[in-house]
Scaffold this active site. Structure first.
Site, mmCIF file in Angstrom:
data_model
loop_
_atom_site.group_PDB
_atom_site.id
_atom_site.type_symbol
_atom_site.label_atom_id
_atom_site.label_comp_id
_atom_site.label_asym_id
_atom_site.label_seq_id
_atom_site.Cartn_x
_atom_site.Cartn_y
_atom_site.Cartn_z
ATOM 1 N N TYR A 111 16.685 -92.730 36.990
ATOM 2 C CA TYR A 111 16.579 -93.299 38.331
ATOM 3 C C TYR A 111 16.599 -92.235 39.404
ATOM 4 O O TYR A 111 17.197 -91.168 39.244
ATOM 5 C CB TYR A 111 17.665 -94.346 38.574
ATOM 6 C CG TYR A 111 19.087 -93.907 38.445
ATOM 7 C CD1 TYR A 111 19.860 -93.649 39.574
ATOM 8 C CD2 TYR A 111 19.684 -93.776 37.195
ATOM 9 C CE1 TYR A 111 21.192 -93.265 39.461
ATOM 10 C CE2 TYR A 111 21.004 -93.397 37.072
ATOM 11 C CZ TYR A 111 21.754 -93.141 38.211
ATOM 12 O OH TYR A 111 23.064 -92.758 38.097
ATOM 13 N N ASP A 150 35.327 -98.951 35.837
ATOM 14 C CA ASP A 150 34.723 -100.272 36.003
ATOM 15 C C ASP A 150 35.684 -101.404 35.652
ATOM 16 O O ASP A 150 35.588 -102.496 36.209
ATOM 17 C CB ASP A 150 33.432 -100.384 35.197
ATOM 18 C CG ASP A 150 32.312 -99.517 35.781
ATOM 19 O OD1 ASP A 150 32.496 -98.966 36.892
ATOM 20 O OD2 ASP A 150 31.265 -99.397 35.132
#
Length: 182
Positions: free
Chosen positions: A131, A169
């Site tokens: 990305y 997370d």
């Protein structure tokens, strides 16, 4: 390339034209001119790549202002469920999300502008994601929301026991529990 509008304005799915024969294939994964014609001028400054195993869920991440990021993502190898959540409070699609399967086979990409949380779940044995971003990583402005936030209600298509999260997370909070940055 085909630039496909989604149910969330400013988020696009990009499908390349793939030229293949018995030797393999070729496609343009990025064309600045076409990108600017369909989406606008974005100054991508860094390319990133990550590889993950089946069941790994990375997200839902974002960077707070003034270090917000736009992202252009694709899956080079394997398959992921990619998710973008609109966190722009003045947006008509605030708290809505888009899910799209990105894979090494379909070659689709997704453009996610600033003001969104992003995450993905690996569906194949492994997956490699590449990305582009338009802002450098700023650890002091790194943030996110819990992948299983009830209010956002993302159907990841897997049992929570099958999800693998980083320690970071695991500690992300629900949207209602964080300061709204956008």
């Amino acid at each position: 390339m085909q630039f496909i509008k989604t149910n969330i304005p400013d988020v696009f799915i990009i499908e390349p034209k793939i030229f293949g024969d018995d030797r393999g294939y070729f496609f343009e994964s990025f064309n600045q001119k076409e990108f600017e014609e369909h989406i606008g001028k974005i100054n991508f400054i860094q390319d990133n790549e990550s590889k993950s195993s089946k069941g790994v869920l990375r997200g839902l991440h974002f960077q707070r202002p003034p270090y917000t990021q736009s992202k252009l993502l694709r899956c080079i190898e394997g398959e992921v469920l990619d998710v973008a959540v609109d966190l722009r409070q003045d947006s008509p699609t605030y708290k809505q999300h888009l899910s799209v399967v990105l894979s090494g086979d379909n070659k689709k990409q997704v453009f996610i502008p600033k003001g969104f949380a992003h995450g993905f779940l690996v569906l194949s044995e492994t997956a490699t994601i590449a990305y582009k971003v338009d802002q450098y990583y700023a650890p002091d402005y790194d943030s996110g929301i819990a992948w299983n936030d009830i209010e956002i209600n993302i159907d990841w298509g897997v049992s929570p026991e099958d999800v693998q999260l980083s320690e970071k997370d695991k500690n992300l909070k629900a949207l209602v529990e964080i300061e709204h940055p956008f």
